[in-house]
Design a protein around this motif. Sequence first.
Motif, PDB file in Angstrom:
ATOM      1  N   THR A 121     -72.456  -3.896  14.290  1.00 53.41           N
ATOM      2  CA  THR A 121     -71.486  -2.841  13.964  1.00 53.41           C
ATOM      3  C   THR A 121     -71.718  -2.255  12.572  1.00 53.41           C
ATOM      4  OG1 THR A 121     -69.902  -4.453  13.077  1.00 53.41           O
ATOM      5  CG2 THR A 121     -69.708  -3.878  15.415  1.00 53.41           C
ATOM      6  N   GLY A 122     -72.510  -2.952  11.750  1.00 55.90           N
ATOM      7  CA  GLY A 122     -72.717  -2.502  10.383  1.00 55.90           C
ATOM      8  C   GLY A 122     -71.613  -2.948   9.440  1.00 55.90           C
ATOM      9  N   ALA A 123     -70.603  -3.626   9.985  1.00 53.05           N
ATOM     10  CA  ALA A 123     -69.489  -4.122   9.179  1.00 53.05           C
ATOM     11  C   ALA A 123     -69.666  -5.611   8.901  1.00 53.05           C
ATOM     12  CB  ALA A 123     -68.170  -3.869   9.902  1.00 53.05           C
ATOM     13  N   THR A 124     -69.018  -6.090   7.853  1.00 52.05           N
ATOM     14  CA  THR A 124     -69.126  -7.490   7.445  1.00 52.05           C
ATOM     15  C   THR A 124     -67.768  -7.983   6.977  1.00 52.05           C
ATOM     16  OG1 THR A 124     -69.755  -6.758   5.215  1.00 52.05           O
ATOM     17  CG2 THR A 124     -71.547  -7.341   6.729  1.00 52.05           C
ATOM     18  N   LEU A 125     -67.681  -9.290   6.727  1.00 49.86           N
ATOM     19  CA  LEU A 125     -66.464  -9.854   6.126  1.00 49.86           C
ATOM     20  C   LEU A 125     -66.742 -10.070   4.650  1.00 49.86           C
ATOM     21  CD1 LEU A 125     -63.564 -10.902   6.830  1.00 49.86           C
ATOM     22  CD2 LEU A 125     -64.557 -13.200   6.742  1.00 49.86           C
ATOM     23  N   TYR A 126     -66.069  -9.297   3.824  1.00 47.14           N
ATOM     24  CA  TYR A 126     -66.262  -9.371   2.371  1.00 47.14           C
ATOM     25  C   TYR A 126     -65.357 -10.452   1.792  1.00 47.14           C
ATOM     26  CZ  TYR A 126     -66.431  -7.807  -2.518  1.00 47.14           C
ATOM     27  OH  TYR A 126     -66.586  -7.732  -3.883  1.00 47.14           O
ATOM     28  N   LEU A 127     -65.920 -11.318   0.948  1.00 46.83           N
ATOM     29  CA  LEU A 127     -65.153 -12.380   0.288  1.00 46.83           C
ATOM     30  C   LEU A 127     -65.002 -12.050  -1.188  1.00 46.83           C
ATOM     31  CD1 LEU A 127     -66.855 -15.565   1.803  1.00 46.83           C
ATOM     32  CD2 LEU A 127     -64.891 -14.305   2.675  1.00 46.83           C
ATOM     33  N   ARG A 128     -63.792 -12.220  -1.699  1.00 50.61           N
ATOM     34  CA  ARG A 128     -63.508 -11.951  -3.103  1.00 50.61           C
ATOM     35  C   ARG A 128     -62.956 -13.225  -3.773  1.00 50.61           C
ATOM     36  NH1 ARG A 128     -62.251  -7.549  -6.214  1.00 50.61           N
ATOM     37  NH2 ARG A 128     -64.245  -6.786  -5.402  1.00 50.61           N
ATOM     38  N   PRO A 129     -63.850 -14.044  -4.338  1.00 55.80           N
ATOM     39  CA  PRO A 129     -63.381 -15.167  -5.173  1.00 55.80           C
ATOM     40  C   PRO A 129     -62.985 -14.637  -6.557  1.00 55.80           C
ATOM     41  CG  PRO A 129     -65.587 -15.537  -4.253  1.00 55.80           C
ATOM     42  CD  PRO A 129     -65.285 -14.077  -4.129  1.00 55.80           C
ATOM     43  N   PHE A 130     -61.977 -15.237  -7.157  1.00 56.79           N
ATOM     44  CA  PHE A 130     -61.598 -14.833  -8.510  1.00 56.79           C
ATOM     45  C   PHE A 130     -60.917 -15.982  -9.243  1.00 56.79           C
ATOM     46  CE2 PHE A 130     -57.996 -13.675  -5.816  1.00 56.79           C
ATOM     47  CZ  PHE A 130     -56.879 -14.078  -6.545  1.00 56.79           C
ATOM     48  N   ILE A 131     -60.958 -15.923 -10.563  1.00 63.18           N
ATOM     49  CA  ILE A 131     -60.250 -16.873 -11.422  1.00 63.18           C
ATOM     50  C   ILE A 131     -59.450 -16.075 -12.431  1.00 63.18           C
ATOM     51  CG2 ILE A 131     -60.451 -18.714 -13.138  1.00 63.18           C
ATOM     52  CD1 ILE A 131     -62.980 -19.646 -11.820  1.00 63.18           C
ATOM     53  N   ILE A 132     -58.181 -16.443 -12.605  1.00 61.38           N
ATOM     54  CA  ILE A 132     -57.324 -15.766 -13.580  1.00 61.38           C
ATOM     55  C   ILE A 132     -56.638 -16.782 -14.482  1.00 61.38           C
ATOM     56  CG2 ILE A 132     -56.917 -13.755 -12.119  1.00 61.38           C
ATOM     57  CD1 ILE A 132     -54.181 -14.933 -11.373  1.00 61.38           C
ATOM     58  N   GLY A 133     -56.453 -16.384 -15.735  1.00 60.09           N
ATOM     59  CA  GLY A 133     -55.703 -17.209 -16.668  1.00 60.09           C
ATOM     60  C   GLY A 133     -54.208 -16.988 -16.470  1.00 60.09           C
ATOM     61  N   VAL A 134     -53.452 -18.070 -16.324  1.00 64.28           N
ATOM     62  CA  VAL A 134     -52.005 -17.976 -16.077  1.00 64.28           C
ATOM     63  C   VAL A 134     -51.268 -18.967 -16.977  1.00 64.28           C
ATOM     64  CG1 VAL A 134     -52.308 -17.219 -13.684  1.00 64.28           C
ATOM     65  CG2 VAL A 134     -52.095 -19.662 -14.180  1.00 64.28           C
ATOM     66  N   GLY A 135     -49.948 -18.954 -16.868  1.00 64.67           N
ATOM     67  CA  GLY A 135     -49.123 -19.854 -17.670  1.00 64.67           C
ATOM     68  C   GLY A 135     -48.506 -19.134 -18.854  1.00 64.67           C
ATOM     69  N   ASP A 136     -47.619 -19.808 -19.518  1.00 64.70           N
ATOM     70  CA  ASP A 136     -46.898 -19.232 -20.659  1.00 64.70           C
ATOM     71  C   ASP A 136     -47.794 -19.233 -21.893  1.00 64.70           C
ATOM     72  OD1 ASP A 136     -44.631 -18.965 -19.055  1.00 64.70           O
ATOM     73  OD2 ASP A 136     -43.922 -20.976 -19.553  1.00 64.70           O
ATOM     74  N   ASN A 137     -48.122 -18.040 -22.372  1.00 64.74           N
ATOM     75  CA  ASN A 137     -49.019 -17.899 -23.517  1.00 64.74           C
ATOM     76  C   ASN A 137     -48.724 -16.578 -24.197  1.00 64.74           C
ATOM     77  OD1 ASN A 137     -51.774 -18.950 -24.750  1.00 64.74           O
ATOM     78  ND2 ASN A 137     -51.920 -16.735 -24.604  1.00 64.74           N
ATOM     79  N   LEU A 138     -48.732 -16.548 -25.505  1.00 64.27           N
ATOM     80  CA  LEU A 138     -48.480 -15.293 -26.209  1.00 64.27           C
ATOM     81  C   LEU A 138     -49.624 -14.913 -27.131  1.00 64.27           C
ATOM     82  CD1 LEU A 138     -46.346 -13.101 -26.353  1.00 64.27           C
ATOM     83  CD2 LEU A 138     -45.353 -14.262 -28.331  1.00 64.27           C
ATOM     84  N   GLY A 139     -50.179 -15.875 -27.846  1.00 62.87           N
ATOM     85  CA  GLY A 139     -51.270 -15.576 -28.761  1.00 62.87           C
ATOM     86  C   GLY A 139     -52.577 -15.316 -28.037  1.00 62.87           C
ATOM     87  N   VAL A 140     -53.520 -14.726 -28.790  1.00 68.01           N
ATOM     88  CA  VAL A 140     -54.839 -14.454 -28.222  1.00 68.01           C
ATOM     89  C   VAL A 140     -55.653 -15.751 -28.241  1.00 68.01           C
ATOM     90  CG1 VAL A 140     -56.933 -13.049 -28.356  1.00 68.01           C
ATOM     91  CG2 VAL A 140     -54.740 -12.078 -29.041  1.00 68.01           C
ATOM     92  N   LYS A 141     -55.562 -16.464 -27.143  1.00 69.75           N
ATOM     93  CA  LYS A 141     -56.269 -17.739 -26.982  1.00 69.75           C
ATOM     94  C   LYS A 141     -56.375 -18.028 -25.490  1.00 69.75           C
ATOM     95  CE  LYS A 141     -51.921 -20.280 -27.550  1.00 69.75           C
ATOM     96  NZ  LYS A 141     -51.187 -21.275 -28.376  1.00 69.75           N
ATOM     97  N   PRO A 142     -57.234 -18.973 -25.087  1.00 68.02           N
ATOM     98  CA  PRO A 142     -57.388 -19.272 -23.659  1.00 68.02           C
ATOM     99  C   PRO A 142     -56.075 -19.722 -23.031  1.00 68.02           C
ATOM    100  CG  PRO A 142     -59.192 -20.219 -24.907  1.00 68.02           C
ATOM    101  CD  PRO A 142     -58.190 -19.728 -25.912  1.00 68.02           C
ATOM    102  N   ALA A 143     -55.926 -19.413 -21.751  1.00 71.46           N
ATOM    103  CA  ALA A 143     -54.713 -19.765 -21.017  1.00 71.46           C
ATOM    104  C   ALA A 143     -54.571 -21.277 -20.886  1.00 71.46           C
ATOM    105  CB  ALA A 143     -54.751 -19.135 -19.634  1.00 71.46           C
ATOM    106  N   PRO A 144     -53.333 -21.772 -20.725  1.00 74.65           N
ATOM    107  CA  PRO A 144     -53.120 -23.202 -20.495  1.00 74.65           C
ATOM    108  C   PRO A 144     -53.390 -23.615 -19.053  1.00 74.65           C
ATOM    109  CG  PRO A 144     -51.013 -22.069 -20.555  1.00 74.65           C
ATOM    110  CD  PRO A 144     -52.053 -21.045 -20.890  1.00 74.65           C
ATOM    111  N   GLU A 145     -53.368 -22.639 -18.132  1.00 74.82           N
ATOM    112  CA  GLU A 145     -53.575 -22.928 -16.716  1.00 74.82           C
ATOM    113  C   GLU A 145     -54.396 -21.788 -16.090  1.00 74.82           C
ATOM    114  OE1 GLU A 145     -49.805 -23.559 -14.783  1.00 74.82           O
ATOM    115  OE2 GLU A 145     -49.000 -24.694 -16.489  1.00 74.82           O
TER     116      GLU A 145
END
Length: 341
Positions: A121-145
């Motif tokens: 068909t010319g179509a495929t199943l596209y997979l989108r892996p991702f990682i996001i920084g979350v958690g309570d944080n205000l300063g410019v620094k890596p996320a806690p979670e």
Amino acid sequence: MSKKVDLDWGALGFSYIKTDFRYISRYKDGKWDDGQLVEDNNLTISEASTSLHYGQQCFEGLKAYRTKDGGIQLFRPDQNAKRMIDSCNRIMMPEFPVDRFIDACVQVVKANEHFVPPYGTGATLYLRPFIIGVGDNLGVKPAPEFIFSVFAVPVGPYFKGGMAPVNFTISEFDRAAPYGTGAAKVGGNYAGSLLAHEKAVERGFADCIYLDPATHTKIEEVGAANFFGITKNNEFITPKSPSILPSITKYSLMHIAENYLKMNVIERDCEIAKIDEFIEAGACGTAAVITPIGGIDYKGNMTVFHSETEVGPVTKKLYDTLCGIQSGDVEAPEGWIVKVQ
């Protein structure tokens, strides 16, 4: 297939369709949890998450392919996993292990098997892996979670018309800074490209081409894809720069060009002033696969390669070989294919 979905596979574009399951794993107190498949396609995160304010996030893109015998396979998922690790290291996020990355992708494909388009068909199943920084944080620094997730969407061609030449224009904007995050697959690179893309489309082009940020004399990327050119001397040429995203599709094409088509493969500078050295040109990436470049507009002058309407013979051979490997019709190099079932 255990279930059926009512989709016109041949009419699919590159747009979001909610599928049944996605994988999610959370990082807290220095480790990733076991991860699981979930049905909810919404994430609830802290309003102070670093991904929202400081762009601490990265993503990948790969595809699952239906083979002629009804099987399903992934194309080089280990390379996506390793590139995601490189992106994570660049913006101080925890690595998600290669074996777990591949397992998560396999789980998502199996759980959404009925969304894998039929062979041919010319179509495929596209997979989108991702990682996001979350958690309570205000300063410019890596996320806690952090959250790692993979979702899946059945897709058709990235550019309308599929394997047909399209024209591009040189952008006055920069995609990345010298020694910046151009080689990492982070969201900020793409946010910065939105205006440039819109301006190119308004002028009647499929997308824009970015020159090197230091001198504005050398081709780097074609929108969200890598560039390659074919010379009359049977050479496959592609730009080399520390600010280019290392495309898995491009490196696969380099291997195919050298080992299947017996071409001379070179990574080097591609000066915009010398683009007439190419008799064919293309954009390549997981989403685009190969999009032939009909012509490139630079300062009002259009350089046309093979044709603005027909695909060049070398580009066609590259495309057919790559797609043949991905769909199981051409023998793949060792380690390139992961069978889902």
